[in-house]
Motif scaffolding. Structure first.
Motif, PDB file in Angstrom:
ATOM      1  N   VAL A   1      12.583   0.420   7.794  1.00 13.46           N
ATOM      2  CA  VAL A   1      12.403   0.192   9.216  1.00 13.46           C
ATOM      3  C   VAL A   1      10.924  -0.144   9.418  1.00 13.46           C
ATOM      4  CG1 VAL A   1      11.948   2.643   9.657  1.00 13.46           C
ATOM      5  CG2 VAL A   1      12.664   1.167  11.538  1.00 13.46           C
ATOM      6  N   THR A   2      10.645  -1.027  10.364  1.00 13.61           N
ATOM      7  CA  THR A   2       9.257  -1.429  10.614  1.00 13.61           C
ATOM      8  C   THR A   2       8.728  -0.663  11.812  1.00 13.61           C
ATOM      9  OG1 THR A   2       9.684  -3.646   9.745  1.00 13.61           O
ATOM     10  CG2 THR A   2       7.711  -3.351  11.090  1.00 13.61           C
TER      11      THR A   2
ATOM     12  N   GLY B   1       6.326  -1.281   7.010  1.00 17.01           N
ATOM     13  CA  GLY B   1       7.674  -1.013   6.525  1.00 17.01           C
ATOM     14  C   GLY B   1       7.776   0.397   5.981  1.00 17.01           C
ATOM     15  N   VAL B   2       8.648   1.204   6.562  1.00 15.75           N
ATOM     16  CA  VAL B   2       8.819   2.606   6.165  1.00 15.75           C
ATOM     17  C   VAL B   2      10.219   2.788   5.611  1.00 15.75           C
ATOM     18  CG1 VAL B   2       8.814   5.004   6.924  1.00 15.75           C
ATOM     19  CG2 VAL B   2       7.216   3.364   7.956  1.00 15.75           C
ATOM     20  N   ASP B   3      10.313   3.261   4.363  1.00 20.93           N
ATOM     21  CA  ASP B   3      11.609   3.559   3.764  1.00 20.93           C
ATOM     22  C   ASP B   3      11.939   5.021   4.046  1.00 20.93           C
ATOM     23  OD1 ASP B   3      13.553   2.223   1.565  1.00 20.93           O
ATOM     24  OD2 ASP B   3      13.449   4.391   1.281  1.00 20.93           O
ATOM     25  N   LEU B   4      13.105   5.251   4.633  1.00 24.25           N
ATOM     26  CA  LEU B   4      13.460   6.591   5.094  1.00 24.25           C
ATOM     27  C   LEU B   4      14.868   6.956   4.668  1.00 24.25           C
ATOM     28  CD1 LEU B   4      13.162   9.131   7.000  1.00 24.25           C
ATOM     29  CD2 LEU B   4      14.026   7.657   8.830  1.00 24.25           C
ATOM     30  N   GLN B   5      15.035   8.183   4.182  1.00 20.72           N
ATOM     31  CA  GLN B   5      16.354   8.738   3.920  1.00 20.72           C
ATOM     32  C   GLN B   5      16.346  10.189   4.366  1.00 20.72           C
ATOM     33  OE1 GLN B   5      19.167   6.978   2.498  1.00 20.72           O
ATOM     34  NE2 GLN B   5      20.168   8.754   3.435  1.00 20.72           N
TER      35      GLN B   5
ATOM     36  N   VAL C   1      10.392   9.989   2.716  1.00 20.52           N
ATOM     37  CA  VAL C   1       9.705   8.931   3.466  1.00 20.52           C
ATOM     38  C   VAL C   1       8.721   8.255   2.528  1.00 20.52           C
ATOM     39  CG1 VAL C   1       8.260   8.368   5.453  1.00 20.52           C
ATOM     40  CG2 VAL C   1       9.911  10.240   5.608  1.00 20.52           C
ATOM     41  N   ALA C   2       8.797   6.935   2.455  1.00 21.95           N
ATOM     42  CA  ALA C   2       7.898   6.177   1.582  1.00 21.95           C
ATOM     43  C   ALA C   2       7.249   5.051   2.380  1.00 21.95           C
ATOM     44  CB  ALA C   2       8.659   5.611   0.389  1.00 21.95           C
ATOM     45  N   VAL C   3       5.930   4.948   2.269  1.00 22.19           N
ATOM     46  CA  VAL C   3       5.177   3.912   2.980  1.00 22.19           C
ATOM     47  C   VAL C   3       4.325   3.154   1.965  1.00 22.19           C
ATOM     48  CG1 VAL C   3       3.573   3.419   4.853  1.00 22.19           C
ATOM     49  CG2 VAL C   3       5.068   5.425   4.989  1.00 22.19           C
ATOM     50  N   PRO C   4       4.430   1.820   1.916  1.00 26.63           N
ATOM     51  CA  PRO C   4       3.603   1.056   0.984  1.00 26.63           C
ATOM     52  C   PRO C   4       2.119   1.277   1.260  1.00 26.63           C
ATOM     53  CG  PRO C   4       5.361  -0.311   1.883  1.00 26.63           C
ATOM     54  CD  PRO C   4       5.353   0.968   2.670  1.00 26.63           C
ATOM     55  N   VAL C   5       1.342   1.349   0.205  1.00 21.34           N
ATOM     56  CA  VAL C   5      -0.100   1.538   0.353  1.00 21.34           C
ATOM     57  C   VAL C   5      -0.698   0.400   1.183  1.00 21.34           C
ATOM     58  CG1 VAL C   5      -2.284   1.561  -0.902  1.00 21.34           C
ATOM     59  CG2 VAL C   5      -0.355   2.909  -1.739  1.00 21.34           C
TER      60      VAL C   5
END
Length: 285
Positions: free
Chosen positions: A103-104, A109-113, A150-154
């Motif tokens: 999701v942006t 861009g944040v990857d969430l589960q 939660v993962a956020v690109p550097v």
């Protein structure tokens, strides 16, 4: 007694939905209306649900491809008319899943589960015939269990840091002309942050360096250490006195994640890893 709760999520008019499809459609409309969803990405939002009486057996929300604006969400929620409750009934979401790959949010861009169970809420029937859902804080008798990642690109963090640094520099009468952000692992469960920025004021140009380390300990606390904001140029250093004092006061401060949570959320594990992404994982039991 009738009460008004600004946290109530409007779900249209009574009666309450009797099918999962009806509930999912109402929730999707509410998220589009009050969640700060960009209109161009609205078609990507997916919601599905199943019902069993007052309980929501399953609720799945997929935000993949959606663009969110927290500012727009706050504005929409603030403008919504409060629901004056005539009747409330408690329910439980048996299994809640929220995913986004990604999701942006604010251009990042944040990857969430998120997969949790036992989420309490209330059906709120308004005096004006409207319907809403209100969150109920978990407690010892009604705990929430599950896990989140939660993962956020550097690169996204770098872009966000540049926006913040630009605003901070402007507030101190400076113009940001360059910013380099470096993130690296610090111990088994920490992140070291180093910022190297170039600022300008009239004909004056100088380098500003900032750094800090954030570490998560075994007792689920986050400690900020080695917090510094410096410049070798004495003029720029003088201009940064106020900003430095606001930042460096956090040096050595520990944030207790457990005490800040409701009694019904008992964290068992929090982990931070750094690579091309900064990844935060947590588990509640």
């Amino acid at each position: 007694m009738n009460t008004q709760n600004p946290d109530i999520l409007p779900l249209g008019s009574l009666p309450r939905p009797t099918s999962g499809d009806d509930l999912a459609a109402r929730l999707r409309t509410a998220l589009l209306t009050y969640g700060g969803v960009d209109a161009a990405s609205a078609g990507a939002l997916q919601v599905s649900a199943t019902l069993a009486g007052a309980d929501i057996t399953t609720l799945d929300v997929d935000l993949t491809g959606v663009e969110l604006s927290p500012r727009e969400a706050r504005a929409a929620q603030a403008s919504a008319a409060a629901v004056e409750a005539a009747r409330r009934e408690r329910g439980t979401i048996g299994a809640l899943s929220v995913q986004a790959h990604p999701v942006t949010v604010l251009g990042a861009g944040v990857d969430l589960q998120l997969d949790v169970a036992g989420v309490s809420f209330e059906w709120v029937e308004g005096t004006d015939g409207r319907l809403g859902l209100a969150p109920v804080e978990p407690d010892e008798a009604h705990p929430v269990t599950g896990a989140a990642r939660v993962a956020v690109p550097v690169q996204a963090i770098e872009a966000a840091a540049e926006r913040v640094a630009t605003q901070l520099a402007a507030a101190n009468g400076l113009k940001l002309t360059r910013l380099d952000l470096r993130l690296s692992p610090a111990g088994a469960n920490g992140v070291a942050v180093v910022v190297d920025a170039q600022v300008k004021k009239s004909l004056l140009s100088a380098t500003v360096e900032a750094s800090m380390t954030a570490t998560v300990d075994d007792a689920l606390g986050v400690t900020l250490s080695d917090v510094k904001v410096t410049s070798r140029n004495p003029v720029v250093a003088g201009l940064l006195v106020a900003a430095r004092s606001r930042v460096e006061r956090f040096d050595g401060r520990r944030i207790d994640l457990v005490s800040a949570l409701p009694a019904g959320i008992r964290l068992a594990d929090v982990r931070v890893t750094v690579g091309d992404e900064v990844v935060l994982t947590a588990r509640a039991q």
